[in-house]
Design a protein around this motif. Structure first.
Motif, mmCIF file in Angstrom:
data_model
loop_
_atom_site.group_PDB
_atom_site.id
_atom_site.type_symbol
_atom_site.label_atom_id
_atom_site.label_comp_id
_atom_site.label_asym_id
_atom_site.label_seq_id
_atom_site.Cartn_x
_atom_site.Cartn_y
_atom_site.Cartn_z
ATOM 1 N N PRO A 45 0.807 -1.230 0.000
ATOM 2 C CA PRO A 45 0.000 0.000 0.000
ATOM 3 C C PRO A 45 0.834 1.272 0.000
ATOM 4 N N GLU A 46 2.035 1.233 0.565
ATOM 5 C CA GLU A 46 2.867 2.428 0.598
ATOM 6 C C GLU A 46 3.608 2.678 -0.714
ATOM 7 N N GLY A 47 3.469 1.745 -1.667
ATOM 8 C CA GLY A 47 4.198 1.869 -2.929
ATOM 9 C C GLY A 47 5.558 1.191 -2.829
ATOM 10 N N TRP A 48 6.064 0.743 -3.982
ATOM 11 C CA TRP A 48 7.309 -0.041 -3.974
ATOM 12 C C TRP A 48 8.516 0.732 -3.447
ATOM 13 N N PRO A 49 8.747 1.989 -3.844
ATOM 14 C CA PRO A 49 9.942 2.681 -3.326
ATOM 15 C C PRO A 49 9.961 2.767 -1.805
ATOM 16 N N ARG A 50 8.806 3.140 -1.200
ATOM 17 C CA ARG A 50 8.759 3.244 0.253
ATOM 18 C C ARG A 50 8.861 1.841 0.888
ATOM 19 N N TRP A 51 8.252 0.852 0.246
ATOM 20 C CA TRP A 51 8.337 -0.523 0.766
ATOM 21 C C TRP A 51 9.792 -0.990 0.818
ATOM 22 N N MET A 52 10.547 -0.688 -0.236
ATOM 23 C CA MET A 52 11.964 -1.088 -0.254
ATOM 24 C C MET A 52 12.724 -0.439 0.892
ATOM 25 N N GLU A 53 12.550 0.876 1.057
ATOM 26 C CA GLU A 53 13.290 1.581 2.110
ATOM 27 C C GLU A 53 12.861 1.103 3.489
ATOM 28 N N ASN A 54 11.560 0.929 3.698
ATOM 29 C CA ASN A 54 11.084 0.438 4.991
ATOM 30 C C ASN A 54 11.626 -0.951 5.286
ATOM 31 N N SER A 55 11.698 -1.796 4.258
ATOM 32 C CA SER A 55 12.192 -3.165 4.448
ATOM 33 C C SER A 55 13.671 -3.168 4.810
ATOM 34 N N ILE A 56 14.450 -2.317 4.142
ATOM 35 C CA ILE A 56 15.882 -2.231 4.453
ATOM 36 C C ILE A 56 16.066 -1.717 5.876
ATOM 37 N N ASN A 57 15.301 -0.698 6.259
ATOM 38 C CA ASN A 57 15.424 -0.147 7.616
ATOM 39 C C ASN A 57 15.022 -1.167 8.674
ATOM 40 N N LYS A 58 14.003 -1.957 8.384
ATOM 41 C CA LYS A 58 13.488 -2.931 9.343
ATOM 42 C C LYS A 58 14.423 -4.118 9.517
ATOM 43 N N ALA A 59 15.159 -4.469 8.462
ATOM 44 C CA ALA A 59 15.934 -5.714 8.453
ATOM 45 C C ALA A 59 17.153 -5.643 9.375
ATOM 46 N N ASP A 60 17.463 -6.783 9.988
ATOM 47 C CA ASP A 60 18.727 -6.906 10.720
ATOM 48 C C ASP A 60 19.893 -7.013 9.742
ATOM 49 N N TYR A 61 19.638 -7.673 8.624
ATOM 50 C CA TYR A 61 20.656 -7.838 7.590
ATOM 51 C C TYR A 61 20.013 -7.627 6.225
ATOM 52 N N VAL A 62 20.830 -7.175 5.274
ATOM 53 C CA VAL A 62 20.410 -7.073 3.882
ATOM 54 C C VAL A 62 21.330 -7.961 3.060
ATOM 55 N N ILE A 63 20.758 -8.943 2.390
ATOM 56 C CA ILE A 63 21.533 -9.829 1.516
ATOM 57 C C ILE A 63 21.488 -9.249 0.108
ATOM 58 N N VAL A 64 22.652 -9.032 -0.479
ATOM 59 C CA VAL A 64 22.766 -8.519 -1.841
ATOM 60 C C VAL A 64 23.226 -9.673 -2.717
ATOM 61 N N VAL A 65 22.355 -10.110 -3.626
ATOM 62 C CA VAL A 65 22.664 -11.251 -4.490
ATOM 63 C C VAL A 65 23.401 -10.743 -5.729
ATOM 64 N N GLY A 66 24.671 -11.097 -5.847
ATOM 65 C CA GLY A 66 25.485 -10.633 -6.967
ATOM 66 C C GLY A 66 25.113 -11.344 -8.258
ATOM 67 N N SER A 67 24.891 -10.560 -9.308
ATOM 68 C CA SER A 67 24.642 -11.103 -10.648
ATOM 69 C C SER A 67 24.969 -10.011 -11.650
ATOM 70 N N LYS A 68 25.133 -10.405 -12.905
ATOM 71 C CA LYS A 68 25.466 -9.407 -13.926
ATOM 72 C C LYS A 68 24.349 -8.376 -14.055
ATOM 73 N N GLY A 69 23.093 -8.839 -13.990
ATOM 74 C CA GLY A 69 21.984 -7.899 -14.111
ATOM 75 C C GLY A 69 21.977 -6.888 -12.986
ATOM 76 N N TYR A 70 22.235 -7.344 -11.761
ATOM 77 C CA TYR A 70 22.277 -6.430 -10.605
ATOM 78 C C TYR A 70 23.384 -5.400 -10.805
ATOM 79 N N TYR A 71 24.567 -5.885 -11.204
ATOM 80 C CA TYR A 71 25.727 -5.002 -11.377
ATOM 81 C C TYR A 71 25.445 -3.951 -12.461
#
Length: 365
Positions: free
Chosen positions: A48-74
């Motif tokens: 409901p808050e929209g994807w950009p706010r959801w992403m930021e809220n999720s990162i703030n809430k998390a104890d850890y953030v896993i970044v999955v390395g791939s060519k597309g991500y890079y």
């Protein structure tokens, strides 16, 4: 790092292909099945808050953030895709970069993960120095799992007593350095500059950001060697040559004249047979944007005159202007020009050879 009883983990990745997205989903599902509260966009239909706010809220809430390395991500976080593509990854990448920046690059939260060894090169640059995890098998998945749980699987044993020192002849440690580390760190050195025609001698500038500490460095040198460095106690080397992975440029090495340091040690009563000398140098790579024109003009002038002035300068990083400080100039004759290909393993400048080795991120053990 304080965390929840069931660690909360946000997974940042790129949906490179359907198969890859499924692999990320399976990885997240496994974490959740073992008590790790994994947050993944695939579990959400329309926050409901929209994807950009959801992403930021999720990162703030998390104890850890896993970044999955791939060519597309890079490619997406570095802008190697068409505008309008990969906005979610770009947004998450910017948030992660900003939070690392605001934490003074201290990383206790962001963990790089890959599914294949070939994807190691796609780990974002700020995370390449962090412990990464290849979760392709159970053993390596378990290492990540216990990291998320904050559990050390190998307990550190208590310290025992130190062995007594063996009876042997003790060498004399003679500490000598023309480098005041505190002053150099505070001054913030920014490379080299050259002045020709405006002063009686060709002048090599050492530009610093902070004038107070730049002056201290040169005042200390003048107190030690005088306004004329007759014994060449200050060693200046300009090392030319291409280095893999580096832009065209040259190294500036500032340190001690070892031969003169030995003489001072002997004068203090130390025998050369029992002497150990601690040498400290500062090194910077300069990347000229004028096709080496100023560098080559200065080199020709130095070889013509056989002497030069070494002088501090203040760099205004906002405007790019450089202000020389002639009052603190030191007259010198010896300036070492050499090529990096001439440096050997036991050379005084051997530290430069390490810059010729490819970087590998630290791997978990």
């Amino acid at each position: 790092m304080a965390q929840h009883e069931n660690p909360i983990v946000f997974i940042s990745y790129s949906q490179d292909t359907v198969a890859f997205a499924d692999k990320v989903l399976a990885f997240s599902n496994r974490l959740r099945s073992e008590g790790i509260d994994a947050i993944l966009d695939q579990y959400e239909e329309a926050p409901p808050e929209g994807w950009p706010r959801w992403m930021e809220n999720s990162i703030n809430k998390a104890d850890y953030v896993i970044v999955v390395g791939s060519k597309g991500y890079y490619d997406k976080i570095y802008g190697n895709v068409d505008q309008g593509k990969g906005r979610g990854v770009k947004w998450e990448g910017n948030l992660i970069y900003q939070k690392l920046y605001m934490s003074d690059s201290i990383n206790e939260k962001y963990i790089p993960v890959v599914f294949e060894e070939k994807d190691l090169e796609y780990i974002p640059t700020p995370l390449q120095g962090s412990t990464y995890y290849n979760v392709t098998d159970d053993a390596r998945f378990d290492k990540l799992y216990w990291r998320l749980r904050g559990v050390t699987t190998k307990e550190k044993p208590p310290l025992g007593k130190l062995r007594p020192l063996p009876e042997k002849e003790r060498k004399t440690l003679f500490v000598t350095s023309m480098i005041d580390l505190d002053a150099w760190n505070s001054a913030v050195w920014r490379g080299a500059g050259f002045v020709l025609g405006y002063l009686p001698l060709p002048t090599l500038l050492l530009p610093f950001v902070h004038e107070k500490y730049a002056i201290k460095i040169f005042e200390d040198w003048i107190a030690t060697v005088g306004k004329e460095d007759k014994n060449e106690d200050i060693r200046i080397a300009l090392v030319e040559g291409d280095v893999p992975g580096e832009a065209a440029g040259y190294y500036v090495v500032v340190g001690n004249n070892i031969d003169e340091a030995v003489k001072r040690a002997e004068a203090s009563g130390s025998s050369i047979d029992e002497l150990m000398i601690l040498n400290v140098s500062r090194i910077i790579r300069a990347n000229p944007n004028d096709g080496f024109q100023a560098f080559n003009y200065f080199k020709e002038a130095y070889h013509e005159y056989g002497e030069y002035m070494l002088m501090p300068a203040v760099l205004n990083e906002r405007t790019g202007q450089i202000k020389p400080l002639p009052k603190y100039g030191i007259h010198k004759k010896k300036l070492i020009y050499r090529h990096i290909s001439d440096i050997t393993e036991n050379d005084q400048d051997a530290i430069l050879l390490q810059k010729d080795k490819p970087y590998k991120p630290y791997k978990s053990k």
